[in-house]
Scaffold this motif. Structure first.
Motif, PDB file in Angstrom:
ATOM      1  N   PHE A  32       0.845  -1.187   0.000  1.00 29.50           N
ATOM      2  CA  PHE A  32       0.000   0.000   0.000  1.00 29.50           C
ATOM      3  C   PHE A  32       0.880   1.237   0.000  1.00 29.50           C
ATOM      4  O   PHE A  32       1.683   1.445   0.913  1.00 29.50           O
ATOM      5  N   GLU A  33       0.749   2.044  -1.036  1.00 30.85           N
ATOM      6  CA  GLU A  33       1.506   3.281  -1.140  1.00 30.85           C
ATOM      7  C   GLU A  33       0.596   4.378  -1.679  1.00 30.85           C
ATOM      8  O   GLU A  33      -0.292   4.107  -2.501  1.00 30.85           O
ATOM      9  N   VAL A  34       0.830   5.594  -1.220  1.00 32.87           N
ATOM     10  CA  VAL A  34       0.043   6.738  -1.668  1.00 32.87           C
ATOM     11  C   VAL A  34       0.992   7.869  -2.047  1.00 32.87           C
ATOM     12  O   VAL A  34       1.929   8.176  -1.306  1.00 32.87           O
ATOM     13  N   ALA A  35       0.744   8.491  -3.193  1.00 33.46           N
ATOM     14  CA  ALA A  35       1.511   9.660  -3.625  1.00 33.46           C
ATOM     15  C   ALA A  35       0.554  10.718  -4.132  1.00 33.46           C
ATOM     16  O   ALA A  35      -0.476  10.407  -4.745  1.00 33.46           O
ATOM     17  N   HIS A  36       0.890  11.979  -3.882  1.00 29.46           N
ATOM     18  CA  HIS A  36       0.068  13.101  -4.326  1.00 29.46           C
ATOM     19  C   HIS A  36       0.516  13.523  -5.716  1.00 29.46           C
ATOM     20  O   HIS A  36       1.663  13.932  -5.917  1.00 29.46           O
ATOM     21  N   HIS A  37      -0.381  13.413  -6.690  1.00 31.41           N
ATOM     22  CA  HIS A  37      -0.094  13.852  -8.054  1.00 31.41           C
ATOM     23  C   HIS A  37      -0.453  15.330  -8.159  1.00 31.41           C
ATOM     24  O   HIS A  37      -1.612  15.708  -8.006  1.00 31.41           O
ATOM     25  N   GLN A  38       0.524  16.183  -8.441  1.00 28.64           N
ATOM     26  CA  GLN A  38       0.320  17.623  -8.330  1.00 28.64           C
ATOM     27  C   GLN A  38       0.246  18.344  -9.667  1.00 28.64           C
ATOM     28  O   GLN A  38       0.378  19.562  -9.722  1.00 28.64           O
ATOM     29  N   GLU A  39      -0.016  17.606 -10.760  1.00 27.02           N
ATOM     30  CA  GLU A  39      -0.084  18.262 -12.058  1.00 27.02           C
ATOM     31  C   GLU A  39      -1.396  19.014 -12.263  1.00 27.02           C
ATOM     32  O   GLU A  39      -1.448  20.026 -12.924  1.00 27.02           O
ATOM     33  N   GLY A  40      -2.501  18.502 -11.717  1.00 32.97           N
ATOM     34  CA  GLY A  40      -3.785  19.167 -11.882  1.00 32.97           C
ATOM     35  C   GLY A  40      -3.909  20.366 -10.962  1.00 32.97           C
ATOM     36  O   GLY A  40      -3.115  20.559 -10.046  1.00 32.97           O
ATOM     37  N   HIS A  41      -4.940  21.187 -11.211  1.00 32.77           N
ATOM     38  CA  HIS A  41      -5.102  22.409 -10.429  1.00 32.77           C
ATOM     39  C   HIS A  41      -6.495  22.552  -9.840  1.00 32.77           C
ATOM     40  O   HIS A  41      -6.850  23.630  -9.363  1.00 32.77           O
ATOM     41  N   ASN A  43      -9.500  19.436  -8.622  1.00 29.71           N
ATOM     42  CA  ASN A  43      -9.612  18.352  -7.652  1.00 29.71           C
ATOM     43  C   ASN A  43      -8.237  17.762  -7.369  1.00 29.71           C
ATOM     44  O   ASN A  43      -7.320  17.844  -8.185  1.00 29.71           O
ATOM     45  N   GLU A  44      -8.108  17.136  -6.207  1.00 29.48           N
ATOM     46  CA  GLU A  44      -6.843  16.508  -5.835  1.00 29.48           C
ATOM     47  C   GLU A  44      -6.797  15.079  -6.372  1.00 29.48           C
ATOM     48  O   GLU A  44      -7.800  14.360  -6.373  1.00 29.48           O
ATOM     49  N   THR A  45      -5.620  14.686  -6.835  1.00 32.33           N
ATOM     50  CA  THR A  45      -5.416  13.358  -7.402  1.00 32.33           C
ATOM     51  C   THR A  45      -4.339  12.630  -6.608  1.00 32.33           C
ATOM     52  O   THR A  45      -3.246  13.163  -6.393  1.00 32.33           O
ATOM     53  N   LEU A  46      -4.661  11.423  -6.179  1.00 29.15           N
ATOM     54  CA  LEU A  46      -3.731  10.573  -5.440  1.00 29.15           C
ATOM     55  C   LEU A  46      -3.464   9.309  -6.240  1.00 29.15           C
ATOM     56  O   LEU A  46      -4.400   8.682  -6.761  1.00 29.15           O
ATOM     57  N   PHE A  47      -2.201   8.924  -6.357  1.00 34.01           N
ATOM     58  CA  PHE A  47      -1.841   7.654  -6.951  1.00 34.01           C
ATOM     59  C   PHE A  47      -1.692   6.635  -5.827  1.00 34.01           C
ATOM     60  O   PHE A  47      -0.903   6.848  -4.890  1.00 34.01           O
ATOM     61  N   VAL A  48      -2.445   5.560  -5.915  1.00 30.79           N
ATOM     62  CA  VAL A  48      -2.476   4.559  -4.855  1.00 30.79           C
ATOM     63  C   VAL A  48      -2.081   3.200  -5.414  1.00 30.79           C
ATOM     64  O   VAL A  48      -2.662   2.730  -6.399  1.00 30.79           O
ATOM     65  N   THR A  49      -1.083   2.587  -4.797  1.00 28.90           N
ATOM     66  CA  THR A  49      -0.733   1.198  -5.110  1.00 28.90           C
ATOM     67  C   THR A  49      -1.422   0.308  -4.091  1.00 28.90           C
ATOM     68  O   THR A  49      -1.235   0.475  -2.877  1.00 28.90           O
ATOM     69  N   TRP A  50      -2.226  -0.643  -4.589  1.00 23.49           N
ATOM     70  CA  TRP A  50      -2.946  -1.580  -3.712  1.00 23.49           C
ATOM     71  C   TRP A  50      -2.622  -2.998  -4.189  1.00 23.49           C
ATOM     72  O   TRP A  50      -3.182  -3.473  -5.164  1.00 23.49           O
ATOM     73  N   GLY A  51      -1.645  -3.616  -3.548  1.00 22.72           N
ATOM     74  CA  GLY A  51      -1.178  -4.915  -4.022  1.00 22.72           C
ATOM     75  C   GLY A  51      -0.579  -4.751  -5.398  1.00 22.72           C
ATOM     76  O   GLY A  51       0.327  -3.932  -5.610  1.00 22.72           O
ATOM     77  N   ASP A  52      -1.090  -5.506  -6.378  1.00 24.48           N
ATOM     78  CA  ASP A  52      -0.588  -5.387  -7.748  1.00 24.48           C
ATOM     79  C   ASP A  52      -1.449  -4.453  -8.595  1.00 24.48           C
ATOM     80  O   ASP A  52      -1.287  -4.396  -9.819  1.00 24.48           O
ATOM     81  N   ARG A  53      -2.351  -3.725  -7.963  1.00 22.07           N
ATOM     82  CA  ARG A  53      -3.217  -2.799  -8.693  1.00 22.07           C
ATOM     83  C   ARG A  53      -2.720  -1.365  -8.524  1.00 22.07           C
ATOM     84  O   ARG A  53      -2.309  -0.960  -7.436  1.00 22.07           O
ATOM     85  N   GLU A  54      -2.772  -0.612  -9.617  1.00 18.73           N
ATOM     86  CA  GLU A  54      -2.433   0.808  -9.590  1.00 18.73           C
ATOM     87  C   GLU A  54      -3.725   1.601  -9.764  1.00 18.73           C
ATOM     88  O   GLU A  54      -4.412   1.479 -10.786  1.00 18.73           O
TER      89      GLU A  54
END
Length: 360
Positions: A32-41, A43-54
């Motif tokens: 389980f990993e979470v990263a904040h994707h900051q390209e948009g301006h 809504n907020e976008t988070l990249f989440v790794t859940w097992g083998d799913r992105e």
């Protein structure tokens, strides 16, 4: 789990709460990993790794927002409704209305693979033929959106949207958004030119019988689509549907054209929001994009000056809302403070379009 050293990150995601929720909904995962994707301006976008799913998680920004802005569950609804259509959308996973998880509504979708063209074109697209195809793809995928039988996919007239009076409501809604932002930003500086643009738009808004009724994306532009990893440009997914509704398709076309550059254009009023690589050899002109759209749809785009000016006015409205969020301390986006000068510049560009000093 990630451990970002950011107070703002902690405001938009409680990692333990999200992990518990995903385990209940999707089953346990060993990673389980979470990263904040900051390209948009917006809504907020988070990249989440859940097992083998992105996954990609979308949620509103923290703090007070303008009425009807940042409606991520509406965004989820339209993406989910389009799963079995020709429209290129990501695969939806889940939606959550329980604010105990992240403090807001949010949804998750599968993460796509490819390139979003924001500041530069990929090397594999750096030739006139590929550049022409990029423009054609943008038009053809927009046509697919406007061809959707919206009632048949569950985005019913009267429920998801109400086409009669749509364009008039667009002018009124964005004027109200600006007024909301001015409640705070006017203490920093005034943007009198926007009132001139506002009055012109009210005086020149098309009647209902001057435009067809279709599904509208609401934010269709080059950096809201992803091109697949192949050498030939092909749009794999269309993102950012939060402003989608039923109404006037020409508002989508005008919005896309407002971001499209040509060599003859003056310097962009907001360089942070404007890419200029479309000025290179091979990219279609705005007129060529319009001609292709008209051929594909059978629609006649007879009032481009209004729709182009409306698009820039809306962009100014977004910028002013961003500036308010910055002043209130509700964003860490480095672009937001630049709207102090960016919005007045956009207002002047809209006036140039209205006065015929910028043409297609």
């Amino acid at each position: 789990m990630t451990d970002p050293d950011s107070e703002y990150f902690d405001r938009i995601v409680d990692e333990r709460s999200l992990q518990s929720y995903l385990a209940d909904e999707l089953g346990p995962a060993d990673r389980f990993e979470v990263a904040h994707h900051q390209e948009g301006h917006s809504n907020e976008t988070l990249f989440v790794t859940w097992g083998d799913r992105e996954l990609v998680v979308r949620r509103p920004p923290p703090g007070e927002t303008a009425e009807n802005a940042h409606d991520v569950l509406r965004e989820y609804r339209v993406i989910d409704a389009l799963q079995d259509t020709a429209v290129r959308v990501p695969t939806t996973v889940l939606a959550c209305e329980d604010h105990a998880v992240l403090g807001s509504d949010f949804y998750a979708m599968e993460r796509e693979d490819g390139d979003v063209l924001r500041d530069e074109e990929p090397d594999r697209f750096g030739n006139p033929q590929a550049r022409e195809t990029i423009g054609h793809e943008m038009v053809d995928r927009l046509v697919e959106i406007h061809e959707v039988d919206y009632d048949a996919v569950g985005l019913e007239h009267g429920d998801f949207g109400y086409p009669p009076g749509f364009t008039q409501r667009q002018v009124r809604r964005w004027s109200e958004q600006l007024t909301w932002a001015f409640e705070v930003t006017a203490e920093e500086r005034e943007v009198d030119a926007l009132y001139d643009v506002m009055n012109w738009l009210y005086d020149n808004v098309p009647d209902d019988d001057e435009y067809p009724s279709t599904l509208v994306h609401g934010d269709y532009k080059l950096d809201n689509v992803m091109f697949g990893p192949g050498d030939d440009p092909e749009i794999a997914a269309i993102f950012d549907w939060e402003m989608s509704t039923l109404g006037d398709p020409f508002t989508d076309l005008g919005w896309m054209l407002s971001y499209w550059r040509e060599p003859k254009d003056p310097e962009p009023p907001t360089p942070t929001l404007a890419s200029t690589f479309m000025e290179r050899e091979g990219y279609p002109t705005r007129r060529e994009l319009i001609d292709r759209y008209e051929r594909k749809t059978g629609f006649e785009f007879d009032n481009p000056r209004f729709y182009w000016a409306l698009a820039v006015y809306k962009l100014a409205g977004l910028g002013e809302m961003f500036f308010r969020r910055y002043l209130e301390g509700n964003s860490d986006d480095p672009m937001y403070p630049k709207m102090r000068e960016g919005v007045p510049a956009l207002a002047e560009q809209a006036k140039m379009i209205i006065d015929g000093e910028m043409g297609l």
